[in-house]
Design an enzyme around this catalytic site. Structure first.
Site, PDB file in Angstrom:
ATOM      1  N   ASP A  95     103.839   5.731  11.627  1.00 39.67           N
ATOM      2  CA  ASP A  95     104.147   4.584  12.490  1.00 39.67           C
ATOM      3  C   ASP A  95     103.848   3.284  11.734  1.00 39.67           C
ATOM      4  OD1 ASP A  95     104.454   6.464  14.497  1.00 39.67           O
ATOM      5  OD2 ASP A  95     102.392   6.186  15.210  1.00 39.67           O
TER       6      ASP A  95
HETATM    7  N1  URA Z   1     100.597  10.609  14.414  1.00 38.44           N
HETATM    8  C1  URA Z   1     100.846   9.413  14.963  1.00 38.44           C
HETATM    9  O1  URA Z   1     100.641   9.225  16.146  1.00 38.44           O
HETATM   10  N2  URA Z   1     101.313   8.440  14.172  1.00 38.44           N
HETATM   11  C2  URA Z   1     101.528   8.596  12.857  1.00 38.44           C
HETATM   12  O2  URA Z   1     101.939   7.641  12.183  1.00 38.44           O
HETATM   13  C3  URA Z   1     101.272   9.842  12.297  1.00 38.44           C
HETATM   14  C4  URA Z   1     100.806  10.844  13.102  1.00 38.44           C
END
Ligand code: URA
Length: 254
Positions: A123
């Site tokens: 993310d």
């Molecule tokens: N889990 C998440 O919630 N976000 C990420 O970026 C990676 C794993």
């Protein structure tokens, strides 16, 4: 005309090696030359041949294992494989181009002329390890849920979590896209307001760790990926990348 035979997998082949026919633009992009949009423009410009004949339809079906595909006369299989490990900073998108002009991980890849793609996504606000490669076979292997590649994250939760809540994460929990697998969870410390813990999951669903913590009634304030399979963050600086060693590549592939 491109070959029309459809290869079937021999039994001894691992599943991620099965080759099927794909459209020409996808084959070029998957071979690590550029995006599908780039590929379509090269095909349209007559720079691509299949089995010695110019093909100008990006939707022509080809089997990269059987057909001789060339860009500017060079066979596409000759592309050198590149494997990178990037320490993604907060605020960078794991995409190639952002219509809103936000920074992407490609802004951090100065000096890399191969068309590498991220293996899975982090993310925008997640930091930590991201593998990028033009080896689509390895990429497919690492992102397939069947491969159960371990990914470890450090999490700062927005509140203190009790042992029952951590056990819920460990046991597997119901999310909107189905139950999660069991996870390894280790409490690192509690401050007055927050719990810091480490979690290892073997799936890579969209926003999975955040959604798991949200299902407990808390939020993730900070998320850092510290390990992928056998590879750890080590002393890689944030925002920097390095090439993976061949031993690391073998470790990821096994
Ligand atoms: N889990 C998440 O919630 N976000 C990420 O970026 C990676 C794993």
């Amino acid at each position: 005309m491109p070959a029309t035979r459809h290869k079937t997998a021999s039994r001894s082949r691992p599943l991620h090696k099965v080759v099927r026919r794909h459209t020409l633009d996808r084959v070029l992009s998957k071979a690590g030359f550029g995006s599908r949009t780039d590929a379509r423009s090269w095909i349209g410009a007559g720079r691509v041949t299949v089995n010695g004949k110019k093909v100008q339809s990006p939707d022509a079906w080809v089997d990269p294992a059987e057909d001789n595909v060339r860009l500017d006369g060079k066979p596409i299989t000759a592309r050198k494989k590149v494997y990178l490990l990037l320490y993604k900073p907060k605020g960078y998108l794991t995409t190639h181009r952002d219509p809103e002009g936000r920074p992407t991980v490609y802004d951090l890849l100065e000096g890399i002329d191969a068309w590498v793609v991220p293996v899975g996504r982090l993310d925008q606000d997640t930091t930590g390890l991201l593998v990028l490669t033009n080896d689509t076979e390895l990429g497919d292997h690492l992102t397939s849920p069947k491969s159960k590649v371990r990914k470890t994250y450090l999490v700062k939760a927005s509140q203190r979590l009790d042992e029952d809540q951590l056990n819920t994460l460990r046991a597997g929990m119901e999310l909107s896209d189905g139950p999660t697998r069991r996870a390894e969870v280790t409490r690192i410390r509690d401050s007055e307001k927050y719990t810091f813990f480490e979690i290892t999951i073997t799936e890579g669903r969209n926003r999975q760790v955040r959604r798991m913590v949200e299902a407990l009634g808390a939020k993730v304030l900070k998320l850092v990926r510290t390990r992928i399979g056998p590879i750890a963050i080590g002393d890689l600086e944030i925002g920097k990348y390095r090439l993976l060693t061949s031993e690391e590549v073998r470790g990821l592939a096994s």
